[in-house]
Design a protein around this motif. Structure first.
Motif, PDB file in Angstrom:
ATOM      1  N   HIS A 193       0.826  -1.214   0.000  1.00  0.00           N
ATOM      2  CA  HIS A 193       0.000   0.000   0.000  1.00  0.00           C
ATOM      3  C   HIS A 193       0.853   1.253   0.000  1.00  0.00           C
ATOM      4  CE1 HIS A 193       0.552   1.246   4.255  1.00  0.00           C
ATOM      5  NE2 HIS A 193       0.810  -0.051   4.437  1.00  0.00           N
ATOM      6  N   GLU A 194       0.212   2.353  -0.332  1.00  0.00           N
ATOM      7  CA  GLU A 194       0.863   3.655  -0.320  1.00  0.00           C
ATOM      8  C   GLU A 194       1.143   4.078   1.126  1.00  0.00           C
ATOM      9  OE1 GLU A 194      -2.295   5.860  -2.136  1.00  0.00           O
ATOM     10  OE2 GLU A 194      -3.575   5.560  -0.413  1.00  0.00           O
ATOM     11  N   HIS A 196       9.566 -22.841  -3.675  1.00  0.00           N
ATOM     12  CA  HIS A 196       9.059 -23.765  -2.656  1.00  0.00           C
ATOM     13  C   HIS A 196       7.660 -24.304  -2.960  1.00  0.00           C
ATOM     14  CE1 HIS A 196      12.412 -23.006   0.065  1.00  0.00           C
ATOM     15  NE2 HIS A 196      12.343 -21.763  -0.360  1.00  0.00           N
ATOM     16  N   PHE A 197       6.966 -23.681  -3.894  1.00  0.00           N
ATOM     17  CA  PHE A 197       5.615 -24.096  -4.285  1.00  0.00           C
ATOM     18  C   PHE A 197       5.587 -24.264  -5.801  1.00  0.00           C
ATOM     19  CE2 PHE A 197       5.085 -21.750  -0.351  1.00  0.00           C
ATOM     20  CZ  PHE A 197       4.178 -22.526   0.359  1.00  0.00           C
ATOM     21  N   LYS A 198       4.865 -25.254  -6.270  1.00  0.00           N
ATOM     22  CA  LYS A 198       4.758 -25.480  -7.717  1.00  0.00           C
ATOM     23  C   LYS A 198       3.828 -24.443  -8.331  1.00  0.00           C
ATOM     24  CE  LYS A 198       5.587 -30.364  -7.234  1.00  0.00           C
ATOM     25  NZ  LYS A 198       4.996 -31.673  -7.128  1.00  0.00           N
ATOM     26  N   ARG A 199       4.249 -23.880  -9.449  1.00  0.00           N
ATOM     27  CA  ARG A 199       3.440 -22.864 -10.137  1.00  0.00           C
ATOM     28  C   ARG A 199       2.061 -23.367 -10.521  1.00  0.00           C
ATOM     29  NH1 ARG A 199       6.348 -18.276 -12.624  1.00  0.00           N
ATOM     30  NH2 ARG A 199       8.497 -18.431 -11.936  1.00  0.00           N
ATOM     31  N   ARG A 200       1.975 -24.635 -10.873  1.00  0.00           N
ATOM     32  CA  ARG A 200       0.664 -25.156 -11.285  1.00  0.00           C
ATOM     33  C   ARG A 200      -0.295 -25.272 -10.107  1.00  0.00           C
ATOM     34  NH1 ARG A 200       3.569 -30.215 -11.205  1.00  0.00           N
ATOM     35  NH2 ARG A 200       2.524 -31.616  -9.773  1.00  0.00           N
ATOM     36  N   ASP A 201       0.256 -25.307  -8.883  1.00  0.00           N
ATOM     37  CA  ASP A 201      -0.564 -25.450  -7.686  1.00  0.00           C
ATOM     38  C   ASP A 201      -0.881 -24.133  -6.997  1.00  0.00           C
ATOM     39  OD1 ASP A 201      -0.422 -28.188  -8.075  1.00  0.00           O
ATOM     40  OD2 ASP A 201       1.273 -28.439  -6.709  1.00  0.00           O
ATOM     41  N   LEU A 202      -0.147 -23.087  -7.329  1.00  0.00           N
ATOM     42  CA  LEU A 202      -0.278 -21.835  -6.600  1.00  0.00           C
ATOM     43  C   LEU A 202      -0.132 -20.639  -7.534  1.00  0.00           C
ATOM     44  CD1 LEU A 202      -0.503 -20.631  -3.668  1.00  0.00           C
ATOM     45  CD2 LEU A 202       1.981 -20.421  -3.765  1.00  0.00           C
ATOM     46  N   ILE A 203      -1.087 -19.739  -7.471  1.00  0.00           N
ATOM     47  CA  ILE A 203      -1.042 -18.483  -8.228  1.00  0.00           C
ATOM     48  C   ILE A 203      -0.652 -17.389  -7.242  1.00  0.00           C
ATOM     49  CG2 ILE A 203      -2.433 -16.786  -9.475  1.00  0.00           C
ATOM     50  CD1 ILE A 203      -4.298 -19.184 -10.198  1.00  0.00           C
ATOM     51  N   ILE A 204       0.274 -16.529  -7.638  1.00  0.00           N
ATOM     52  CA  ILE A 204       0.646 -15.390  -6.807  1.00  0.00           C
ATOM     53  C   ILE A 204       0.212 -14.127  -7.527  1.00  0.00           C
ATOM     54  CG2 ILE A 204       2.515 -14.122  -5.695  1.00  0.00           C
ATOM     55  CD1 ILE A 204       4.020 -16.781  -5.422  1.00  0.00           C
ATOM     56  N   ARG A 205      -0.599 -13.324  -6.826  1.00  0.00           N
ATOM     57  CA  ARG A 205      -1.112 -12.066  -7.388  1.00  0.00           C
ATOM     58  C   ARG A 205      -0.718 -10.918  -6.466  1.00  0.00           C
ATOM     59  NH1 ARG A 205      -5.681 -15.386  -9.212  1.00  0.00           N
ATOM     60  NH2 ARG A 205      -5.934 -15.026 -11.307  1.00  0.00           N
ATOM     61  N   ALA A 206      -0.747  -9.721  -7.009  1.00  0.00           N
ATOM     62  CA  ALA A 206      -0.485  -8.529  -6.207  1.00  0.00           C
ATOM     63  C   ALA A 206      -1.372  -7.391  -6.688  1.00  0.00           C
ATOM     64  CB  ALA A 206       0.983  -8.127  -6.296  1.00  0.00           C
ATOM     65  N   PHE A 207      -1.831  -6.624  -5.741  1.00  0.00           N
ATOM     66  CA  PHE A 207      -2.632  -5.427  -6.002  1.00  0.00           C
ATOM     67  C   PHE A 207      -2.067  -4.301  -5.149  1.00  0.00           C
ATOM     68  CE2 PHE A 207      -5.528  -8.996  -6.553  1.00  0.00           C
ATOM     69  CZ  PHE A 207      -6.195  -8.690  -7.736  1.00  0.00           C
ATOM     70  N   HIS A 208      -1.975  -3.106  -5.716  1.00  0.00           N
ATOM     71  CA  HIS A 208      -1.566  -1.944  -4.939  1.00  0.00           C
ATOM     72  C   HIS A 208      -2.809  -1.415  -4.231  1.00  0.00           C
ATOM     73  CE1 HIS A 208       0.162   2.307  -4.613  1.00  0.00           C
ATOM     74  NE2 HIS A 208       0.833   1.529  -3.778  1.00  0.00           N
ATOM     75  N   LEU A 209      -2.755  -1.368  -2.909  1.00  0.00           N
ATOM     76  CA  LEU A 209      -3.879  -0.894  -2.098  1.00  0.00           C
ATOM     77  C   LEU A 209      -3.798   0.627  -2.000  1.00  0.00           C
ATOM     78  CD1 LEU A 209      -6.277  -1.586  -0.227  1.00  0.00           C
ATOM     79  CD2 LEU A 209      -4.616  -1.881   1.615  1.00  0.00           C
ATOM     80  N   VAL A 210      -4.814   1.278  -2.546  1.00  0.00           N
ATOM     81  CA  VAL A 210      -4.847   2.738  -2.621  1.00  0.00           C
ATOM     82  C   VAL A 210      -5.988   3.254  -1.751  1.00  0.00           C
ATOM     83  CG1 VAL A 210      -5.105   4.705  -4.194  1.00  0.00           C
ATOM     84  CG2 VAL A 210      -3.934   2.637  -4.968  1.00  0.00           C
ATOM     85  N   GLY A 211      -5.768   4.391  -1.118  1.00  0.00           N
ATOM     86  CA  GLY A 211      -6.794   5.004  -0.279  1.00  0.00           C
ATOM     87  C   GLY A 211      -6.408   5.019   1.192  1.00  0.00           C
TER      88      GLY A 211
END
Length: 143
Positions: A80-81, A112-127
């Motif tokens: 976040h900002e 440490h985690f298989k890509r097919r088993d785990l998705i990693i996402r990111a969002f910038h938290l604004v406000g």
């Protein structure tokens, strides 16, 4: 056994809480009950970059247990900002530093985690800085 879609890694900042965060996540398809929340200064990404190897290994074992027990298929990071974990950085450089830490943390986690088993996402938290309604802006990790 309880099933959860994601673990949301948010900063421990006291301004990030409750309903505003839940509404921002819901706007991106994460309903309450679909995720566990993990709070750490700098959303854990900074921790994964700076912590000693033993601490990182302990955390990975805890995360593996949660993934298995809760059926987690996604890790969602919410930098976040105006983050105190990045307080020495010029404000317009803060997001750039957060993205660098996210890249390194994601690379570490995919070790440490298989890509097919785990998705990693990111969002910038604004406000957060203006203490207004939160919005999430998707961040491209390209890992």
């Amino acid at each position: 056994m309880s099933r959860c879609r994601a673990i949301v890694f948010r900063c421990a900042d006291h301004r990030i809480h409750g309903t505003k965060l839940a509404r921002a996540l819901a706007a991106h398809g994460y309903r309450e009950g679909d995720y566990d929340i993990f709070s750490e200064d700098g959303t854990l990404a900074k921790y994964l970059v700076t912590a000693p190897l033993a601490a990182k290994s302990f955390l990975v074992e805890r995360l593996k247990k949660l993934v298995k027990e809760h059926g987690i298929s996604e890790f969602v990071f919410l930098p976040h900002e105006d983050c105190a974990a990045y307080d020495l950085i010029v404000p317009n450089e803060e997001l750039k530093a957060q993205i660098q830490d996210l890249h390194r943390a994601t690379t570490f986690l995919y070790g440490h985690f298989k890509r097919r088993d785990l998705i990693i996402r990111a969002f910038h938290l604004v406000g957060v800085k203006e203490e207004r309604e939160f919005t999430l802006e998707p961040l491209e990790l390209n890992i």
